[in-house]
Write an enzyme that holds these catalytic residues in place. Structure first.
Site, PDB file in Angstrom:
ATOM      1  N   SER A 256     -45.018   5.635  26.778  1.00 50.02           N
ATOM      2  CA  SER A 256     -44.678   5.806  25.512  1.00 50.02           C
ATOM      3  C   SER A 256     -43.292   6.210  25.766  1.00 50.02           C
ATOM      4  O   SER A 256     -42.230   6.006  24.887  1.00 50.02           O
ATOM      5  CB  SER A 256     -45.302   7.032  24.812  1.00 50.02           C
ATOM      6  N   HIS A 321     -42.692  11.286  24.569  1.00 49.55           N
ATOM      7  CA  HIS A 321     -42.394  10.434  23.447  1.00 49.55           C
ATOM      8  C   HIS A 321     -40.847  10.997  23.049  1.00 49.55           C
ATOM      9  O   HIS A 321     -40.072  10.028  22.879  1.00 49.55           O
ATOM     10  CB  HIS A 321     -43.303  10.511  22.193  1.00 49.55           C
TER      11      HIS A 321
END
Length: 382
Positions: A256, A321
């Site tokens: 991610s 993220h």
């Protein structure tokens, strides 16, 4: 003048005397008028790409004299563009035909895909036309395809081995993988990168693979494997290092960090060049992308602090993220600003690179000394 004369002599099939060629440039300036040049091209059927001829005419009409010099012609034919050449093209692009690439008929499947990529990624019609006509199939966008394929193969191998396809991290054997980043294995430096091949489960893998192929492949086709590969890996590395600083007890899995670096860089580039972007439904697509990315972050936060199943230790962190998104916005805007301009020629690139290097050094020292100084309670690795 001599070089320009030799070029005319070698360009046309008929053997013209030197005195005739010198009539094209009676003052020996090394330039030729655009009307004269265009007339020569059409009358002698010189095999010059019509699109490049349009660009050359636009270049000539952007200066006061309306002339073409030999070096400009060489730069165009060899698909090279200096900064001054590109500025002149930009100033003269109003002289180009009104029809855009979307109006070109009779294109094959691959050329239509290249046209789609040009309108998805590049904000300037001049750059889109240039990319479309000078694009080559080699090298293909192998980086994103290779990374995605490797992630799928690794997931299938662990799924078959663990007999678990959803929320694999809850399996007691999952964290024993040599690829997962675990705070107890900080000394094994490769884990700060190899965690990108492991995923929480089928949902995370599907989300990352879809975005990598939909956004990463077009970006790689335009900007090249080196730029996009560096951006992706910078997001991955920043993700694991950020987790080791802000969430010191949590492991990390999934790509991610790299995916969010690509997505945030592309979205930021679209926003910065909103008026020039010609991708259809760009507002709707941006809203959907932000909703999907926010939902994925929210899901990661939920799994980190409120796991649906009892687990033997902390669940993977969501900070990768956010770190990837920060890398994408800061570094990506510089990398995606021009698909041709050398990064080393951009002052902003060196500022961003220095900032990233400073963060890496800080994170390395943090991982070496801070855990012991702060007395962080890290569960022993499995």
């Amino acid at each position: 003048m001599l070089v320009l004369t030799l070029f005319w002599a070698s360009s046309f099939p008929a053997p013209y005397p030197l005195s005739y060629l010198q009539q094209l440039d009676p003052d020996n300036t090394g330039f030729i008028g655009v009307e004269t040049f265009t007339g020569l091209v059409h009358s002698h059927e010189l095999p010059l790409d019509p699109a490049k001829l349009d660009m050359l005419v636009a270049l000539a009409q952007s200066n006061d004299q309306g002339q073409i010099c030999y070096q400009e012609l060489v730069d165009l034919i060899s698909s090279k563009r200096s900064s001054s050449f590109k500025r002149a093209i930009t100033n003269g692009q109003r002289a180009l035909p009104r029809d855009g690439l979307l109006d070109e008929p009779g294109l094959g499947f691959y050329k239509r895909f290249v046209r789609y990529v040009a309108y998805e990624i590049l904000p300037c019609e001049m750059d889109r036309r240039w990319y479309f006509y000078q694009h080559r199939t080699c090298p293909p966008p192998v980086f994103m395809a290779t990374v995605t394929l490797t992630q799928i193969i690794v997931f299938l191998c662990y799924g078959a081995r663990l007999n678990k396809w959803v929320l694999q991290t809850y399996h007691p054997e999952y964290m024993k993988s040599p690829l997962v980043y675990h705070p107890g294995h900080r000394a094994r430096a490769w884990r700060f990168l190899t965690y990108m091949f492991m995923h929480v489960g089928l949902e995370q893998l599907g989300f990352n693979a879809l975005l990598q192929l939909m956004i990463g492949v077009p970006l790689e086709m335009v900007h090249g494997v080196l730029r996009i590969g560096f951006l992706y890996l910078a997001g991955v590395l920043a993700g694991s290092l950020t987790v080791s600083i802000t969430d010191m007890r949590a492991p990390v899995v999934g790509g991610s960090g790299g995916v969010y670096a690509l997505c945030s860089a592309h979205l930021a580039n679209v926003v910065m060049n909103w008026a020039g972007m010609r991708c259809p439904y760009k507002l709707l697509r941006m809203v959907l992308a932000l909703v999907c990315m926010s939902s994925e972050v929210g899901r990661a936060v939920w799994l980190r602090f409120s796991p649906p199943l009892p687990a033997s230790g902390p669940q993977p962190s969501f900070m990768a993220h956010l770190a990837g998104a920060v890398v994408g916005i800061s570094m990506g805007l510089t990398i995606l600003r021009s698909y041709e301009e050398n990064l080393q020629d951009q002052c902003g690139w060196w500022v961003v690179l220095l900032s990233y290097a400073t963060f890496l050094l800080f994170a390395i020292f943090w991982n070496i000394f801070a855990y012991d100084l702060l007395g962080a309670q890290v569960l022993p690795p499995p």
